[in-house]
Design a protein around this motif. Structure first.
Motif, short mmCIF file in Angstrom:
data_model
loop_
_atom_site.label_atom_id
_atom_site.label_comp_id
_atom_site.label_asym_id
_atom_site.label_seq_id
_atom_site.Cartn_x
_atom_site.Cartn_y
_atom_site.Cartn_z
N SER A 78 0.82 -1.22 0.00
CA SER A 78 0.00 0.00 0.00
C SER A 78 0.85 1.26 0.00
O SER A 78 0.53 2.22 -0.69
CB SER A 78 -0.91 0.03 1.23
OG SER A 78 -1.85 -0.98 1.12
N SER A 79 1.91 1.27 0.80
CA SER A 79 2.74 2.49 0.80
C SER A 79 4.20 2.16 0.49
O SER A 79 4.53 1.97 -0.67
CB SER A 79 2.56 3.29 2.09
OG SER A 79 2.34 2.49 3.19
N VAL A 115 -2.89 -10.00 7.77
CA VAL A 115 -4.27 -10.16 7.28
C VAL A 115 -4.26 -10.53 5.80
O VAL A 115 -3.61 -9.87 4.99
CB VAL A 115 -5.08 -8.86 7.52
CG1 VAL A 115 -6.45 -8.95 6.88
CG2 VAL A 115 -5.20 -8.61 9.02
N SER A 145 -3.50 -3.31 1.77
CA SER A 145 -4.60 -3.09 2.73
C SER A 145 -5.87 -3.78 2.28
O SER A 145 -6.17 -3.81 1.09
CB SER A 145 -4.87 -1.59 2.85
OG SER A 145 -3.72 -0.94 3.30
N LYS A 146 -6.61 -4.33 3.25
CA LYS A 146 -7.94 -4.88 2.99
C LYS A 146 -8.87 -4.01 3.82
O LYS A 146 -8.86 -4.11 5.05
CB LYS A 146 -8.05 -6.35 3.43
CG LYS A 146 -7.25 -7.32 2.57
CD LYS A 146 -5.89 -7.59 3.14
CE LYS A 146 -5.02 -8.39 2.18
NZ LYS A 146 -3.60 -8.37 2.61
N VAL A 167 -1.54 3.11 11.15
CA VAL A 167 -2.39 4.28 11.41
C VAL A 167 -3.73 3.90 10.80
O VAL A 167 -3.80 3.46 9.66
CB VAL A 167 -1.80 5.52 10.71
CG1 VAL A 167 -2.83 6.61 10.59
CG2 VAL A 167 -0.59 6.02 11.49
C1 LIG Z 1 -8.57 -0.44 7.68
C2 LIG Z 1 -7.30 0.33 7.42
C3 LIG Z 1 -7.28 1.71 7.57
C4 LIG Z 1 -6.09 2.44 7.35
N1 LIG Z 1 -6.09 3.80 7.50
C5 LIG Z 1 -4.96 4.51 7.26
C6 LIG Z 1 -4.93 5.94 7.40
O1 LIG Z 1 -5.94 6.57 7.73
N2 LIG Z 1 -3.77 6.59 7.14
C7 LIG Z 1 -2.64 5.91 6.78
O2 LIG Z 1 -1.60 6.56 6.55
N3 LIG Z 1 -2.62 4.56 6.65
C8 LIG Z 1 -3.75 3.85 6.87
N4 LIG Z 1 -3.75 2.47 6.76
C9 LIG Z 1 -2.45 1.79 6.59
C10 LIG Z 1 -1.93 1.74 5.14
O3 LIG Z 1 -2.98 1.44 4.26
C11 LIG Z 1 -0.86 0.66 4.98
O4 LIG Z 1 -1.32 -0.58 5.47
C12 LIG Z 1 0.39 0.99 5.72
O5 LIG Z 1 0.85 2.22 5.26
C13 LIG Z 1 1.46 -0.09 5.54
O6 LIG Z 1 1.80 -0.19 4.23
P1 LIG Z 1 3.06 -1.04 3.73
O7 LIG Z 1 3.32 -0.60 2.32
O8 LIG Z 1 4.18 -0.97 4.70
O9 LIG Z 1 2.61 -2.53 3.77
P2 LIG Z 1 1.40 -3.31 3.13
O10 LIG Z 1 1.95 -4.54 2.53
O11 LIG Z 1 0.53 -2.52 2.31
O12 LIG Z 1 0.65 -3.61 4.50
C14 LIG Z 1 -0.05 -4.68 4.78
C15 LIG Z 1 -0.24 -4.65 6.28
O13 LIG Z 1 -1.56 -4.26 6.55
C16 LIG Z 1 -2.18 -5.29 7.32
N5 LIG Z 1 -3.60 -5.26 7.01
C17 LIG Z 1 -4.19 -5.30 5.80
N6 LIG Z 1 -5.53 -5.25 5.93
C18 LIG Z 1 -5.78 -5.21 7.25
C19 LIG Z 1 -6.97 -5.18 8.03
N7 LIG Z 1 -8.18 -5.19 7.46
N8 LIG Z 1 -6.87 -5.15 9.38
C20 LIG Z 1 -5.65 -5.16 9.99
N9 LIG Z 1 -4.49 -5.18 9.31
C21 LIG Z 1 -4.55 -5.21 7.95
C22 LIG Z 1 -1.46 -6.55 6.90
O14 LIG Z 1 -1.59 -7.55 7.85
C23 LIG Z 1 -0.03 -6.01 6.85
O15 LIG Z 1 0.47 -5.89 8.15
C24 LIG Z 1 -4.92 1.74 6.96
C25 LIG Z 1 -4.96 0.35 6.78
C26 LIG Z 1 -6.13 -0.37 7.01
C27 LIG Z 1 -6.13 -1.86 6.82
#
Ligand SMILES: Cc1cc2nc3c(=O)[nH]c(=O)nc-3n(C[C@H](O)[C@H](O)[C@H](O)COP(=O)(O)OP(=O)(O)OC[C@H]3O[C@@H](n4cnc5c(N)ncnc54)[C@H](O)[C@@H]3O)c2cc1C
Length: 378
Positions: A75-76, A97, A122-123, A175
């Protein structure tokens, strides 16, 4: 005020708590009072009844995974994968997740690098946590390293459930804007093209850019498996995302969250580094930048500094552009009406869309405000 973390159910020594879905699609605990021995352990592990104090991070990073493919799948900035790979390389276990067969979010664990693929991205709905806390405890007792990731309330629930510090545990929360109703997602998804089966869901497709991400849903024809169509919208036009970001169908406890703002007790918090184009413009390639809060010494030690691309920034810079960190989520005025019509209306997409329309009186007030401001400035 129940956040649905299920710490109570997993902690109950009598196993007399079950979780059932309410009309809005969220899980709530129900106690079998005939078997309950009134030990109050369920209340003692509840992160909403026993909230923690907030903590400010020790360090704030803008960071990303070095592998661009992994970053594009995330996601990020791909920081979840970065942290997890490090734990797995040392023989540890990672909880995250994934989607289940119905394309709903569930917590699961993996001991393999390949297993991380399903956790990436993200889910946007509340995940079902199952017995994850019990499984974490079991691995820790065996002396294994464990990374547990989840929403702030899920991390807070785990910490209360464990009740003590374990050397091998690394907790990572996100967050969190709030969690949408799994029922709304279910109805929305299956209403897109009835009879067609879902082949894939990607909430954060970055091909047009991280800041203008798209939601992609692939659907497969009931008569010809090779006939696959992709429903794709930029996030601001996607009806499900619009309802989510407008707070139409979040869990009631999200509107008064007691686990965000550093209250989960997590070692590391990850998020999107929104506003990176202003803070560190030279680092922004629009493929995703992670915001990392290292909240504890354990979090600082566990961050694989040599394996990532990171720059230290300030908490103030991070908070300035990311409302999700500190803001309280406001309830949308017609949330109640939306849920009262959910079971009656077959077309969920239309129902969401109708409830997102700004009522006439609000339009008039907003127009009047603009005119007054214009008048004053003249
Ligand atoms: C419901 C939700 C709301 C969010 N709101 C914000 C926000 O307001 N502002 C912000 O900056 N970021 C938010 N995020 C977080 C953001 O979308 C990314 O997950 C985060 O930045 C990490 O990204 P990454 O690239 O490191 O990893 P990625 O590979 O994208 O992250 C995946 C991670 O998210 C977890 N994950 C996925 N879906 C869920 C879920 N339904 N419940 C719990 N964990 C989950 C996975 O287990 C894993 O740990 C939110 C995420 C979720 C799931």
């Amino acid at each position: 005020m129940c956040c649905g973390c299920a710490a109570c159910k997993q902690r109950c020594p009598q196993q007399c708590i079950t979780l059932t879905e309410d009309d809005e699609g969220f899980l709530y605990p129900h106690v079998d009072s005939d078997r309950c021995i009134d030990c109050k352990l369920c209340e003692r592990v509840c992160p909403f009844l026993q909230p923690r104090k907030g903590q400010k991070p020790l360090h704030v990073y803008a960071a990303m995974h070095k592998d661009e493919i992994i970053r594009m799948q995330s996601s990020s900035g791909g920081i979840f994968t970065l942290l997890s790979e490090h734990v797995i390389a040392r023989g540890g276990v990672v909880f995250g997740v994934r989607f289940d067969e119905q394309w709903e979010a569930v917590h699961d664990y993996t001991e393999k690098i390949e297993g991380l693929v399903a956790f990436r991205g993200s889910k946007y709905m509340q995940s079902r946590i199952g017995n994850a806390y019990e499984e974490v405890k079991q691995f820790l007792k065996e002396g294994r390293e464990v990374l547990f990731s989840g929403t702030p309330c899920q991390v807070a629930g785990l910490k209360h459930f464990l009740g003590k510090r374990y050397e091998g545990l690394l907790t990572v929360d996100l967050v969190c804007h709030g969690v949408p109703s799994p029922k709304v997602w279910r109805k929305y998804l299956h209403g897109l093209k009835p009879q067609w089966t879902v082949a894939n869901v990607q909430f954060r497709d970055k091909r047009l850019g991280w800041k203008r991400f798209c939601v992609n849903i692939q659907l497969c024809s009931p008569t010809d498996k090779s006939d696959i169509i992709t429903v794709s919208h930029p996030f601001h036009e996607d009806i499900f995302m619009r309802g989510f970001l407008s707070n139409l169908y979040l869990r009631p406890s999200c509107y008064e969250c007691r686990a965000k703002k550093g209250k989960s007790g997590s070692d590391i918090t990850i998020a999107d580094y929104w506003g990176i184009e202003n803070v560190l413009p030279e680092r922004d390639d629009d493929k995703g930048m992670g915001l990392v809060f290292l909240n504890t010494e354990q979090g600082y030690k566990s961050f694989p500094h040599s394996l990532s691309l990171y720059t230290e920034t300030t908490y103030e810079d991070a908070v300035k552009y990311n409302g999700g960190i500190n803001e309280n989520i406001r309830t949308l005025h017609n949330r109640k009406r939306f849920f009262s019509e959910l079971d009656k209306q077959c077309d969920t997409e239309r129902l969401i869309s109708e409830h997102l329309k700004v009522p006439l009186y609000k339009k008039v007030i907003s127009r009047a405000k603009k005119m007054i401001l214009k008048y004053i400035s003249v």
